[in-house]
Design an enzyme around this catalytic site. Structure first.
Site, mmCIF file in Angstrom:
data_model
loop_
_atom_site.group_PDB
_atom_site.id
_atom_site.type_symbol
_atom_site.label_atom_id
_atom_site.label_comp_id
_atom_site.label_asym_id
_atom_site.label_seq_id
_atom_site.Cartn_x
_atom_site.Cartn_y
_atom_site.Cartn_z
ATOM 1 N N ARG A 172 -9.553 75.436 -27.699
ATOM 2 C CA ARG A 172 -10.740 75.612 -28.529
ATOM 3 C C ARG A 172 -10.360 75.921 -29.982
ATOM 4 N NH1 ARG A 172 -16.371 75.287 -29.235
ATOM 5 N NH2 ARG A 172 -16.980 77.011 -30.559
ATOM 6 N N ARG A 193 -19.987 75.713 -25.552
ATOM 7 C CA ARG A 193 -19.134 75.958 -26.716
ATOM 8 C C ARG A 193 -19.317 74.916 -27.829
ATOM 9 N NH1 ARG A 193 -13.425 78.333 -24.724
ATOM 10 N NH2 ARG A 193 -13.811 79.766 -26.421
ATOM 11 N N ASP A 239 -21.839 73.988 -33.809
ATOM 12 C CA ASP A 239 -22.912 73.821 -34.796
ATOM 13 C C ASP A 239 -22.880 74.889 -35.892
ATOM 14 O OD1 ASP A 239 -23.514 75.432 -32.504
ATOM 15 O OD2 ASP A 239 -25.584 75.583 -33.192
ATOM 16 N N ASN A 271 -5.451 85.761 -30.008
ATOM 17 C CA ASN A 271 -6.610 85.421 -30.827
ATOM 18 C C ASN A 271 -6.443 85.825 -32.293
ATOM 19 O OD1 ASN A 271 -7.715 84.357 -28.575
ATOM 20 N ND2 ASN A 271 -9.275 85.941 -28.259
ATOM 21 N N CYS A 274 -11.187 76.589 -22.449
ATOM 22 C CA CYS A 274 -11.700 76.964 -21.128
ATOM 23 C C CYS A 274 -13.150 76.507 -20.962
ATOM 24 C CB CYS A 274 -11.640 78.478 -20.946
ATOM 25 S SG CYS A 274 -9.986 79.113 -20.681
HETATM 26 C C1 UD1 Z 1 -13.282 83.554 -29.567
HETATM 27 C C2 UD1 Z 1 -12.056 83.913 -28.748
HETATM 28 C C3 UD1 Z 1 -12.391 83.975 -27.264
HETATM 29 C C4 UD1 Z 1 -13.558 84.956 -27.045
HETATM 30 C C5 UD1 Z 1 -14.729 84.600 -27.955
HETATM 31 C C6 UD1 Z 1 -15.850 85.624 -27.893
HETATM 32 C C7 UD1 Z 1 -10.274 82.934 -30.068
HETATM 33 C C8 UD1 Z 1 -9.210 81.909 -30.189
HETATM 34 N N1 UD1 Z 1 -11.052 82.879 -28.978
HETATM 35 O O1 UD1 Z 1 -13.710 82.262 -29.134
HETATM 36 O O2 UD1 Z 1 -11.246 84.430 -26.567
HETATM 37 O O3 UD1 Z 1 -13.977 84.858 -25.697
HETATM 38 O O4 UD1 Z 1 -14.296 84.536 -29.334
HETATM 39 O O5 UD1 Z 1 -15.387 86.880 -28.215
HETATM 40 O O6 UD1 Z 1 -10.374 83.815 -30.896
HETATM 41 N N2 UD1 Z 1 -21.301 79.275 -30.375
HETATM 42 C C9 UD1 Z 1 -22.262 78.345 -30.700
HETATM 43 N N3 UD1 Z 1 -22.042 77.559 -31.791
HETATM 44 C C10 UD1 Z 1 -20.910 77.657 -32.554
HETATM 45 C C11 UD1 Z 1 -19.950 78.616 -32.224
HETATM 46 C C12 UD1 Z 1 -20.158 79.421 -31.112
HETATM 47 O O7 UD1 Z 1 -23.283 78.239 -30.032
HETATM 48 O O8 UD1 Z 1 -20.787 76.909 -33.539
HETATM 49 C C13 UD1 Z 1 -21.494 80.124 -29.183
HETATM 50 C C14 UD1 Z 1 -20.454 79.834 -28.096
HETATM 51 O O9 UD1 Z 1 -20.828 78.735 -27.310
HETATM 52 C C15 UD1 Z 1 -20.444 81.135 -27.336
HETATM 53 C C16 UD1 Z 1 -20.679 82.185 -28.431
HETATM 54 O O10 UD1 Z 1 -21.257 81.483 -29.525
HETATM 55 O O11 UD1 Z 1 -21.494 81.157 -26.421
HETATM 56 C C17 UD1 Z 1 -19.427 82.891 -28.882
HETATM 57 O O12 UD1 Z 1 -18.501 81.953 -29.388
HETATM 58 P P1 UD1 Z 1 -17.416 82.307 -30.499
HETATM 59 O O13 UD1 Z 1 -17.603 83.716 -30.962
HETATM 60 O O14 UD1 Z 1 -17.433 81.224 -31.511
HETATM 61 O O15 UD1 Z 1 -16.092 82.235 -29.658
HETATM 62 P P2 UD1 Z 1 -14.753 81.446 -29.999
HETATM 63 O O16 UD1 Z 1 -14.423 81.606 -31.439
HETATM 64 O O17 UD1 Z 1 -14.804 80.093 -29.413
#
Ligand code: UD1
Length: 424
Positions: free
Chosen positions: A91, A120, A123, A23, A115
């Protein structure tokens, strides 16, 4: 398709080296698109997610050279991606959106995969880019963007890791000061900021809730070694916790693993930290509660391995998954192996102390796969772990190899989809 044959294991013993963090590597690969000369990333492990991310960059026009454990990225002639396929594999492919907005002003990026642990959405990424003056629309599985990035004050509705990284990358070449509030604080954000600063960016506050970026004209290519993988180290710590092991995780960063180490100590393990890494001894005996949160809270990526640990402790452990809405798929397989787990929405109750029995189970996502590999170490008889979509190799460079180096007995067979193993 990988099929893991896992035998019950005595106490794990010995030393393994922790790889650099998936990550951390993925956003740094994306950030190399912002540099005007080649970037070299050192100690890059062989995760398939990293291969997919490098294909994402190739499809945007970057030249990639991979030599043993180094990757050199030359972001010469960037353009809108030509090939959507690699974007759908992970992702983190969405992390090229910020750099491309900064460099191209107009184009489109295919929607990401990854995954299936929740909806995910993206927005928060798009809202931040709109605050910076970009027009974005989602159409035909693509995000189209247009405009000239401007500095802005941005507030994230949730401290999303990916959105923080995307907006940080979008801002570094933007004239004026950009402020990101309610930013994610994960160590991988700090590592990305360290990389960008080494390349010439001006960033303050990474690792806190407010990141301030003063845009610069250009970034130059640098050599960089990302931080060690706290999730790989945590997974191996959980393996030691269930087998009454005595292991040393060379290169692990205990300062990035506080929430996990507190839980494991609370549960009865002996843990010593030094400048070289982390010693773990003994078994996790007492039940504990896990409430996943943004960093520095308990990482959602270790919730599944910790559930395997909870199966082995005395008493009831309570899990609350607050980050992803569909992240208990491993619980069904653990129950199939004899565990007593009740899930209700984001809550899971684990009644520890039930003997696990080897069974045929399936890796439904990356960390669920790791949790089941650990469960196989303590289950009586043999566990057959089917990994139909090769999830485990996406985020671990030979997890079974490292466990075997500590005394486990795991064989990985590459079965065809017509193999009789699948019909068991
Ligand atoms: C990153 C990590 C992943 C980890 C996650 C949370 C990487 C490549 N992956 O994923 O391993 O599990 O952080 O620590 O670094 N969300 C929204 N809108 C958005 C963005 C996110 O609703 O625009 C929600 C997601 O659906 C989720 C939560 O926010 O429920 C956390 O997501 P996010 O912190 O963005 O995780 P990732 O960056 O995808």
């Amino acid at each position: 398709m990988p099929v893991y044959h896992i035998k019950q294991t005595p106490a794990l013993q010995g030393e393994v080296h922790i790889d650099v963090a998936k990550n951390a590597v993925l956003p740094i690969i994306a950030a190399s698109l912002l540099c005007s000369s080649p970037v070299t990333i050192r100690r890059v492990p062989h995760f398939t997610d990293i291969d997919s991310m490098l294909s994402v960059l190739s499809s945007c026009g970057a030249a990639i050279k991979r030599e043993s454990d180094s990757v050199t990225i030359s972001p010469a002639a960037l353009h809108t991606p030509e090939n959507a396929a690699p974007f759908h594999l992970l992702r983190a492919s969405i992390l090229v959106l910020g750099p491309l907005c900064a460099r191209l002003q107009e184009g489109s990026v295919p929607l990401p995969g990854g995954c299936a642990i929740g909806q995910r959405p993206i927005d928060i990424h798009l809202k931040g880019l709109r605050a910076m003056g970009m027009t974005t629309t989602i159409e035909s599985n693509q995000v189209a963007f247009q405009g000239h990035i401007k500095n802005a004050n941005i507030y994230l509705d949730f401290p999303s890791v990916g959105a923080t990284e995307n907006l940080l990358m979008a801002a570094v070449l933007t004239k004026g000061v950009t402020r990101i509030e309610n930013a994610a604080k994960e160590p991988e954000i700090v590592d990305l900021a360290d990389f960008l600063c080494l390349a010439g960016a001006r960033i303050w506050g990474a690792g806190t809730g407010t990141i301030v970026i003063d845009g610069v004209d250009r970034l130059t290519g640098v050599e960089f070694t990302p931080i060690p993988d706290r999730i790989e180290a945590g997974t191996l710590a959980c393996a030691s916790a269930i087998t009454d092991g005595s292991i040393f995780l060379a290169g692990a960063r205990p300062d990035h693993m506080r929430s996990l180490l507190h839980k494991l100590r609370e549960s009865g393990m002996i843990i010593q930290e030094d400048a070289r890494g982390l010693y773990l001894r003994g078994r996790a005996r007492r039940a504990f509660d896990v409430h996943t949160l943004s960093y520095p809270g308990f990482p959602t990526d270790l919730q599944a391995p910790m559930m395997t640990v909870a199966c082995q402790t005395r008493g009831q452990s309570i899990f609350m998954e607050t980050i992803f809405e569909n992240r208990y798929m491993h619980a069904v397989s653990l129950c199939r192996m004899g565990a007593s787990i009740r899930t209700e929405g984001r809550l899971a109750l684990v009644q520890g102390g039930q003997a696990l029995i080897g069974a045929t189970v399936e890796a439904t996502d990356l960390r669920a796969g790791a949790a089941l590999m650990l469960a196989g170490l303590i289950a009586q008889g043999e566990t057959l772990l089917l990994d139909k979509r090769s999830h485990i190799a996406r985020g671990y460079d030979g997890l079974e190899r490292k466990l075997n180096a500590l005394g486990a007995c795991i064989q990985c067979e590459h079965a065809s989809v017509t193999s009789p193993v699948l019909t068991k």
